[in-house]
Structures are given as C-alpha cells and as structure tokens.
Enzyme design. Structure first.
Site, short mmCIF file in Angstrom:
data_model
loop_
_atom_site.label_atom_id
_atom_site.label_comp_id
_atom_site.label_asym_id
_atom_site.label_seq_id
_atom_site.Cartn_x
_atom_site.Cartn_y
_atom_site.Cartn_z
N ASP A 44 -0.83 1.71 -4.08
CA ASP A 44 -1.67 0.75 -4.81
C ASP A 44 -3.00 1.34 -5.26
O ASP A 44 -3.86 0.60 -5.76
CB ASP A 44 -1.90 -0.52 -3.98
N LYS A 68 -11.38 0.11 -1.02
CA LYS A 68 -11.44 1.56 -1.14
C LYS A 68 -10.80 1.94 -2.47
O LYS A 68 -10.02 1.18 -3.02
CB LYS A 68 -10.77 2.22 0.04
N SER A 77 0.80 -1.21 0.00
CA SER A 77 0.00 0.00 0.00
C SER A 77 0.84 1.27 0.00
O SER A 77 1.66 1.48 -0.88
CB SER A 77 -0.95 -0.05 1.19
N HIS A 78 0.67 2.07 1.05
CA HIS A 78 1.32 3.39 1.14
C HIS A 78 2.74 3.28 1.69
O HIS A 78 3.43 4.28 1.82
CB HIS A 78 0.49 4.27 2.06
N ASP A 137 -5.59 2.76 -3.66
CA ASP A 137 -6.88 2.71 -2.95
C ASP A 137 -7.10 3.90 -2.03
O ASP A 137 -8.23 4.18 -1.65
CB ASP A 137 -7.06 1.37 -2.21
N ARG A 138 -6.04 4.61 -1.66
CA ARG A 138 -6.23 5.78 -0.79
C ARG A 138 -6.33 7.06 -1.61
O ARG A 138 -5.89 7.11 -2.75
CB ARG A 138 -5.04 5.93 0.17
N ASP A 172 -2.24 6.65 -3.41
CA ASP A 172 -1.10 5.99 -2.76
C ASP A 172 -0.47 4.91 -3.65
O ASP A 172 -0.80 4.78 -4.83
CB ASP A 172 -1.53 5.40 -1.42
C1 G16 Z 1 -5.17 -0.66 5.39
C2 G16 Z 1 -6.60 -1.09 5.42
C3 G16 Z 1 -7.45 0.05 5.90
C4 G16 Z 1 -6.95 0.57 7.22
C5 G16 Z 1 -5.51 0.96 7.09
C6 G16 Z 1 -4.85 1.45 8.39
O1 G16 Z 1 -5.03 0.33 4.42
O2 G16 Z 1 -7.03 -1.50 4.15
O3 G16 Z 1 -8.75 -0.41 5.98
O4 G16 Z 1 -7.70 1.67 7.63
O5 G16 Z 1 -4.78 -0.16 6.63
O6 G16 Z 1 -4.49 0.40 9.17
P1 G16 Z 1 -3.61 0.55 10.47
O7 G16 Z 1 -4.15 1.73 11.23
O8 G16 Z 1 -3.82 -0.74 11.17
O9 G16 Z 1 -2.17 0.81 10.06
P2 G16 Z 1 -3.97 0.21 3.25
O10 G16 Z 1 -4.21 1.40 2.39
O11 G16 Z 1 -2.64 0.24 3.98
O12 G16 Z 1 -4.24 -1.10 2.61
#
Ligand code: G16
Length: 543
Positions: free
Chosen positions: A279, A376, A113-114, A281-282, A277
C-alpha cells in the site's frame, strides 16, 4: 433514496489490530462480513450522515468489489459524498493526503499492507480520522464494540459505480467524486523537496532502481521518479499493480525484495536502490553495496533533513516506536530537540504530529514519515534520501559510515517467528512477563540484565494510557532485546524478537549485524526460551 435495512448478526473476531482489521480474503468475502464491519465503523464514529469520506485501496484482490459495497453502505447511511481514487486505487499516504487536503471526515483504506494478496491471501480495512491518520485506540475500541452488538446494516439498491471515469457522479443521493490517485500526492511531494537538485543529480548520470513489487507505488514512482525527476526509463521495476502482487509478497525487506538486494550488492549496482510495499507506506533503502536498516534510515534522515526545503527550518522533535533502535535519539540529543518513544503503530504518532511536537518519525518495521501526512510514506522517504544525496553529493555508503563514526552504530536486527500456534506464542510471552521481577542481575551469554519491564505509554498530548506494549530486557552496556506479539498477521501468531547493541569503537563499525549481536541473541534465547515454548530453534524471517 430510501435505504434498505438488512438484518444481520454480530460476527466474532472483528477486532482491529495494529493497523485496522486484517483477515484472509475469503473471510472478508464471507456473508455480511465486510458489511458488518463497515456499518460498525460508521456506528463507532457516530454515523456518517452528511459526511464526506475518502475511499481507496492498494488494488489487491477484492479491492474493487469491496469499494462498491462500501459506497452503497455509505449512501445507505446518508453520507453526503465520497472521494474515490480512479479504479479504486490510492496508496495509504495518498489517501491520508486526500483526507487532509479536502478536509473530509476521514477515510476508509482497503489494504493488508505488506501481506500477500489474492483469493487465498489477505485483505484488510481501516478507518482513518479527519487528521488523515489511523484511528487511535479510543476510536477502534468503539468500532470493535459496535461489531459485537450490530443487528442491521443500511445500504441502497443500486448498480455499481464506474470507478474508471474521472469526475462526479451520483449513487442514490450521495455524490461520488473519482479522482486521479497520483496528481495531488505528486504535487505535495514537489512542495516538500528540492526537485531541481534531484533532477540535476539524475542528469549527472546518477542511477537508481525502485522496486514497486507489483503494488500500488508503481504509478506514483513512475510519474515522480521517471517522468518528473528524469530517472532513466526502467528505473522503476514491477511497476504495474496486480491483484496478487505478481504472486509475490510485497514486503520491502531483504527477504522479500531479494532481487533488488542482489542487484544492489552486485558489481553493476545502481547508486541507489529502494522498494515499497503493498500500500506504499513502507520503504527499504539501499546504496551500492549497503543495506540501510529502517532504524538507521530514520536517524540519517533526521540528521540531514534540513537539506530539503520543507525541513530547512529544523525539526521540532522526532519520535520512534519502542522496538526501533535508539539511533535517532542521539541525533535528537545533538540537535537539542525532543525524542519520543511510542508503542508500535503509526496511530501513536498522530497526536505528537498534530500538536507540532515532532516533525519526523519512524519505525523499525520499514516506516518513516513526517508532518506532511499522518501515515508513514514510502516514496516520501525515497525522495528525502534523494534530496540528501543530491545536496551532500555523497554515496549512501559514505553517508552511513560517516553517520556511524559521528554517533556510534546501533547494530540492529529483528527475528520473526511466524505462524506459531497462538497458545504457544502467548505462553512464551506470558512466561517472560512473569519472569520480569527475577531478571535484573542475572547473567546470560556474558551479558548481565540491567532492567526488565513491560512497555506502557502515556500520550503526552491527550494523556491516554496504553498498557502491555512489549517486553524489554535491557543489558549492562546498552544492549537490549525486546519481545512482542505482532498485531498484523492473519494466521496463528508471530513473535517478534528485536535485538540491538550500541557500538562506539571506531574499528568495529562496519561488521555484520548478526555477528555483532551474537551475544545479545544468545542471552535473549536463554532468557526467553523461545525454542522450549514454540519448538522453533530459528526465526523464519531475519531483517
Ligand atoms: C503496521 C503499522 C505499523 C507497525 C506495523 C508492524 O504497518 O502501521 O505502525 O509498525 O504494522 O506491526 P506488527 O509488529 O504488530 O505486525 P503496516 O505497514 O502493516 O500497515
């Protein structure tokens, strides 16, 4: 073709977090690490013989080699076919869409992800179920259990697939279909929004900047925003995905997307700014001279969603994760629809979306989405904003200020204390948990604690119970502080402190959030003793 059986041993720590397994790239590249995890996914979901999977990732370092390994394991386990994005690329929402569009048995998405990418940075892998969404806990529990007992994996001896050529090929007995990563997703977006209205907006001179952060949304944003909708060439910047995201941190927030923030706050700012981000989704949303928090963006989108053809009939309901501000709840109340509060993690929205109980959902962590996929979706949020801007003919700033005048403003901020020694972070969290019964009635920094609790969730659709989902300290007057341990990091532990206060005084709606939240911040620190436990007197990221 006869599979090759390779003997292996269980590897510690292959437990999926908030969204799949995320580790340092070097860990994923270690002997049998990826192979063990992929075989455990296959075993955890009851095997993949005769099944079809979507496979793709955000293009970070190791993406292409990992796809070759996954393809050979899929063939070794008897999968009928895999659908792979050209060059191994698929944004997370596009992968979710392909799973649904083709009715596959799920998919494997390669992304952290990010988190930054590169040989010294992060890698990740998650399994999404046939509804297109991240596997729920009852599935990830089975996958994790399989990682602890694995003794062999099945692969085939074969040369690499050509990931660059569109069309069908064979890997052993398995069919491999290489597809354009953008085309189906772009068609889906065109079916949801009023593209003619957005085209007219751009034709009228409306300007925007989209920062793809050297990550996966570059090709998607260029095709949709510039080539289809007519945004000026160059509106999309950092548009070519690179394996280390240009050496940057592809997290669309005011810290890591500072160049965009500076431009949007400057004198020559475009009308609209956005970023996505690693991937895709954000999302981060900005207008000229204004940053929109993810929680406010969710509320605004819910309030105006009927501007888009896909939502013109109204919303069935909305959902937000627990630490997300309650701004969207009041929109739901006004609309007379249900509002759900779920644990952090997109996987918790899946049942509500599948059951038709909610249409739009979102999280404070820069995620918003709808029934159109089960992830998302950063570009979806950008396009819904554009659709709303085109229909209302308002600026982002006017839309937000009118929203606050109408509903009040939930001042909101998240303070992250990253890379803390894991034992210290857990000690801090456990001390607050232990103090819960003693907190109601205490007064700190002028705020009296009304209630304190540990969030747990009973899924209204399948009745599953999820305990220990964050600690909530609620104050008289509607302010609250929430403490969670992140489930997506790869080094040490991250404590997340979420702060929120509702303001309804019309003269106090345009202040600085840190100022507006100063008492909640002081009260939270007095209660949680973060500095005493961790030695950190200030967060390293504030969003
Ligand atoms: C993932 C999840 C999200 C979550 C986020 C934060 O996002 O898909 O639903 O809100 O992690 O998670 P944490 O607070 O546990 O670090 P992504 O964009 O990283 O896949």
């Amino acid at each position: 073709m006869t599979p090759t059986i390779i003997e292996t041993q269980a590897i510690d720590g292959q437990k999926p977090g908030t969204s799949g397994l995320r580790k340092k790239t070097a860990v994923f590249m270690g002997p049998n690490y990826l192979e063990n995890y992929v075989q455990s996914i296959f075993d955890g979901i009851g095997g993949v013989a005769g099944k079809t999977l979507v496979v793709g990732g955000d293009g970070r370092y190791f993406n292409d080699s990992a796809i070759q390994i996954i393809a050979r394991l899929a063939a070794g386990n008897g999968a009928a076919s895999i659908i792979v994005g050209q060059n191994g690329l698929l944004s997370t929402p596009a992968a979710s869409h392909l799973i649904r569009l083709n009715g596959t048995d799920g998919g494997l998405i390669l992304s952290a992800s990010h988190n930054p990418g590169g040989p010294d940075a992060d890698f990740g892998l998650k399994y999404n179920t046939p509804n297109g969404g991240p596997a729920p806990e009852n599935v990830t529990d089975k996958i994790y259990a399989a990682t602890t007992t694995i003794s062999q994996y099945k692969t085939i001896d074969a040369t690499d697939i050509d990931l660059g050529t569109l069309g069908e090929t064979k890997l052993g007995d398995m069919t491999v279909r290489i597809v354009d990563p953008v085309a189906n997703y772009a068609d889906l977006m065109a079916s949801l929004f009023d593209f003619d209205a957005i085209k007219a907006l751009f034709a009228s001179g409306f300007t925007m900047r989209f920062d793809a952060m050297h990550a996966i949304t570059g090709p998607y944003a260029t095709a949709i925003l510039e080539d289809t909708l007519g945004a000026a060439k160059g509106s999309v910047v950092n548009a070519v995905p690179s394996p280390d995201f240009g050496g940057g941190h592809p997290d669309p927030n005011p810290i890591w997307a500072k160049t965009l923030v500076d431009e949007m706050m400057g004198s020559d700012a475009p009308d609209f700014g956005a970023a996505s981000d690693g991937d895709g989704d954000r999302n981060m949303i900005m207008g000229r001279g204004i940053y929109v928090t993810p929680s406010d963006s969710l509320a605004l989108l819910a309030a105006h969603a009927t501007a888009a053809p896909a939502y013109a009939g109204g919303l069935a309901g909305v959902a937000r994760s627990m630490p997300t501000s309650a701004a969207v709840d009041r929109v739901a109340e006004r609309l007379g629809i249900e509002a759900f509060e779920t644990p952090t993690g997109w996987k918790f929205f899946g049942n509500l979306l599948d059951a038709g109980r909610v249409t739009i959902c979102g999280e404070e962590s820069a995620g918003t989405g709808s029934t159109h996929v089960r992830e998302k979706d950063g570009l979806w949020a950008v396009l819904l904003w554009l659709n709303i801007l085109a229909k209302t003919k308002s600026s982002v700033k006017d839309l937000m200020q009118n929203h606050w005048s109408d509903y009040g403003r939930n001042y909101y901020s998240r303070h992250d204390f990253e890379d803390i020694d894991s034992a210290k972070a857990h000690a801090c969290f456990d001390a607050l948990r232990a103090a819960i019964p003693t907190l109601p009635g205490q007064t700190h920094a002028g705020l009296t604690v009304e209630s304190a609790s540990e969030f747990a969730y009973d899924d209204p659709v399948d009745g599953s119970h999820s305990a220990a989902q964050g600690l909530i300290v609620a104050f008289n007057g509607g302010a609250r502080a929430v403490l969670r341990l992140s489930g997506t990091g790869t080094v040490g532990a991250t404590l997340r402190l979420y702060l929120e206060a509702l303001e309804t005084d019309p003269n106090k709606l345009t202040g600085d959030p840190q100022q507006a939240l100063s008492e909640v911040i002081k009260a939270a620190h007095a209660i949680m003793q973060i500095e005493a436990h961790t030695g950190r007197d200030a967060p390293n990221v504030i969003t």
